[in-house]
Design a protein around this motif. Sequence first.
Motif, short mmCIF file in Angstrom:
data_model
loop_
_atom_site.label_atom_id
_atom_site.label_comp_id
_atom_site.label_asym_id
_atom_site.label_seq_id
_atom_site.Cartn_x
_atom_site.Cartn_y
_atom_site.Cartn_z
N ALA A 13 0.81 -1.22 0.00
CA ALA A 13 0.00 0.00 0.00
C ALA A 13 0.84 1.27 0.00
O ALA A 13 0.35 2.32 -0.42
CB ALA A 13 -0.92 0.02 1.21
N ASN A 326 -2.87 2.74 4.36
CA ASN A 326 -3.05 3.72 3.29
C ASN A 326 -2.19 4.97 3.42
O ASN A 326 -2.21 5.82 2.53
CB ASN A 326 -4.53 4.14 3.22
CG ASN A 326 -5.44 2.99 2.85
OD1 ASN A 326 -5.17 2.27 1.90
ND2 ASN A 326 -6.50 2.79 3.61
N GLN A 389 2.60 9.96 1.53
CA GLN A 389 1.68 9.38 0.55
C GLN A 389 0.42 8.94 1.27
O GLN A 389 0.48 8.39 2.38
CB GLN A 389 2.32 8.17 -0.14
CG GLN A 389 1.41 7.50 -1.17
CD GLN A 389 2.02 6.24 -1.75
OE1 GLN A 389 2.93 5.66 -1.17
NE2 GLN A 389 1.54 5.80 -2.90
N HIS A 390 -0.75 9.18 0.63
CA HIS A 390 -2.01 8.75 1.22
C HIS A 390 -2.96 8.28 0.11
O HIS A 390 -3.15 8.98 -0.89
CB HIS A 390 -2.68 9.87 2.00
CG HIS A 390 -4.01 9.48 2.59
ND1 HIS A 390 -4.12 8.56 3.61
CD2 HIS A 390 -5.28 9.87 2.28
CE1 HIS A 390 -5.40 8.40 3.91
NE2 HIS A 390 -6.12 9.18 3.12
N TYR A 391 -3.51 7.10 0.29
CA TYR A 391 -4.48 6.57 -0.66
C TYR A 391 -5.87 7.11 -0.35
O TYR A 391 -6.44 6.80 0.71
CB TYR A 391 -4.48 5.04 -0.62
CG TYR A 391 -3.47 4.41 -1.55
CD1 TYR A 391 -3.83 4.04 -2.84
CD2 TYR A 391 -2.15 4.22 -1.15
CE1 TYR A 391 -2.90 3.48 -3.71
CE2 TYR A 391 -1.21 3.66 -2.00
CZ TYR A 391 -1.60 3.29 -3.29
OH TYR A 391 -0.68 2.74 -4.15
N PRO A 394 -8.39 3.29 -1.40
CA PRO A 394 -7.39 2.27 -1.07
C PRO A 394 -7.05 1.38 -2.27
O PRO A 394 -7.94 0.85 -2.94
CB PRO A 394 -8.05 1.48 0.05
CG PRO A 394 -8.94 2.49 0.73
CD PRO A 394 -9.48 3.34 -0.40
N LYS A 396 -6.14 2.11 -5.10
CA LYS A 396 -6.54 2.61 -6.42
C LYS A 396 -5.99 3.99 -6.75
O LYS A 396 -5.36 4.19 -7.78
CB LYS A 396 -8.07 2.63 -6.50
CG LYS A 396 -8.63 2.73 -7.91
CD LYS A 396 -8.44 1.42 -8.66
CE LYS A 396 -9.13 1.44 -10.01
NZ LYS A 396 -8.90 0.18 -10.76
N TYR A 398 -4.05 7.61 -5.16
CA TYR A 398 -3.31 8.21 -4.05
C TYR A 398 -2.83 9.61 -4.42
O TYR A 398 -2.72 9.98 -5.59
CB TYR A 398 -2.12 7.34 -3.65
CG TYR A 398 -1.00 7.26 -4.66
CD1 TYR A 398 -0.04 8.28 -4.76
CD2 TYR A 398 -0.88 6.17 -5.52
CE1 TYR A 398 0.98 8.22 -5.69
CE2 TYR A 398 0.15 6.10 -6.44
CZ TYR A 398 1.07 7.12 -6.53
OH TYR A 398 2.09 7.06 -7.44
N TYR A 429 -2.77 6.77 -10.12
CA TYR A 429 -3.99 5.98 -10.31
C TYR A 429 -3.62 4.62 -10.89
O TYR A 429 -2.95 4.52 -11.92
CB TYR A 429 -4.96 6.69 -11.26
CG TYR A 429 -6.27 5.95 -11.44
CD1 TYR A 429 -7.27 6.01 -10.47
CD2 TYR A 429 -6.48 5.17 -12.57
CE1 TYR A 429 -8.46 5.33 -10.64
CE2 TYR A 429 -7.67 4.48 -12.75
CZ TYR A 429 -8.65 4.57 -11.77
OH TYR A 429 -9.84 3.87 -11.93
#
Length: 469
Positions: A13, A326, A389-391, A394, A396, A398, A429
């Motif tokens: 992730a 995430n 970084q952050h999704y 999740p 898919k 970020y 993406y």
Amino acid sequence: MLKNIQTTLVSTATKRFHNASNVKASHARSASLFSKVGLVAAAVMTASAPVNAASFLDGLVDVNFLAMQNYQSIQAKEGAFRPVDEEQSAGFGRIRANLMFKFHVNEYITADIDIAEEPNDFGNNGDRDFSFHNDYAGIEFDVFGLTKYERENADLTLRLGNIGGSPFQFKGFQDGADNQGNALIGNWMTDYATAENGAQLRYNERFDSGVLRAYNVTGHITTSSFGEAFQEDRGFNYLLQGTLEFTGGFKVGLNFLQANQGDQLRFENGVASLDGLTTTNYRFGDGENYNFSASPSSERDTHVGIMPGLDQTTIQLNLAYQPNANTSVILMLGQSSDDYTFADTEGNAVAGITYFGTDGVADPQGTTFDSNRVIKGESSVEYWTVEAQHYIIPGKFYLAARYGEAENTSDLIAQTDNTVERLQVAAGYWFNDRTLLKVEYVDQDEGINSGGQIGAGFDGITSEISVKF
């Protein structure tokens, strides 16, 4: 030519602020670029399709293919060393492609080779070299297995051949088509990393309970070349790396790199030439993907170019925090120094390998030089970087950002206007688990004494789409 340069302790992730006078102009320029990138993204999406990895000979051989195409619209800022870089056209870069093989010789021995067409490494022949090359290869031995000294939750691995080394950890490194582990585009301006020939020993141990969940110790010795280097008085390069992983998502890494190549120098009137010498490739890092019209595609001239890479020492601390699957945050702090400083033809110290003017004096015609001379005197850089970084969705979609500074602290360089700053903001993406589209805004500012190789900095929009299967 760098692959698998550190043991990654981040889960799948986690595949993941500047000069106020430039902000208004940068935003106005960049706004018109988003529409271009959108059209490109729509066009290249159709090229992606999920394909499973392949195994052959009853699983004895694993094969992966990687490909990446980029599109950029960036400009050097006014006052760049090479004025032509201030008015660049948007366009596509050369496609990068890698073919990776892993051979399971037996239960305890594996061999690998990465065959790559990568202009960052092999495009020096007038950018006409489109051949595939041995980009990274080696043989790995499971020492515990071979010696029948079995240890639960622990392994000791000896690698011979191409050895990847760097002082950073917990983040992806971008190398040609191998870019999906990097949440942003391109590598950092102080990512001192490369691959050379030698031997590496890695020890890993994991724990089922307790505050400390895992640790790693890695050491290597290499010759300062990806090929062969037997020149008189050439030394070796060394790396020592340690990593700790704790409960709660905390990780700590400490790294020490040392190059010993200065004995090759032959001084005349206090100046020595680098012609024909072997220098460590750590000095510039590897795999940068921002390119400029005045440079060949193999150049890495957005990396800080302060040190000659002779007797270079680098120490770096890395801290990482992953509160959930995430989100991740990484902080890197480091210092790198060399016993020698770049100089002009008169033996005057210059801030970096690329400098402005004739004999170090500003030239109204904008002449630039790449120094191949050095003098005695310490050159050094202090730097820090934070990356997050952050999704949003999740697995898919970020968002990611990276910001940091590098200060030229060399003894013979004026300690004014001596900092490089860079901001990167990106979105990624995943169309499927093998196809990733990244779009990024990048802004770099360079002081005249910073050792930055563009001369004033650059900004713009860049993008990449990649497949790995």
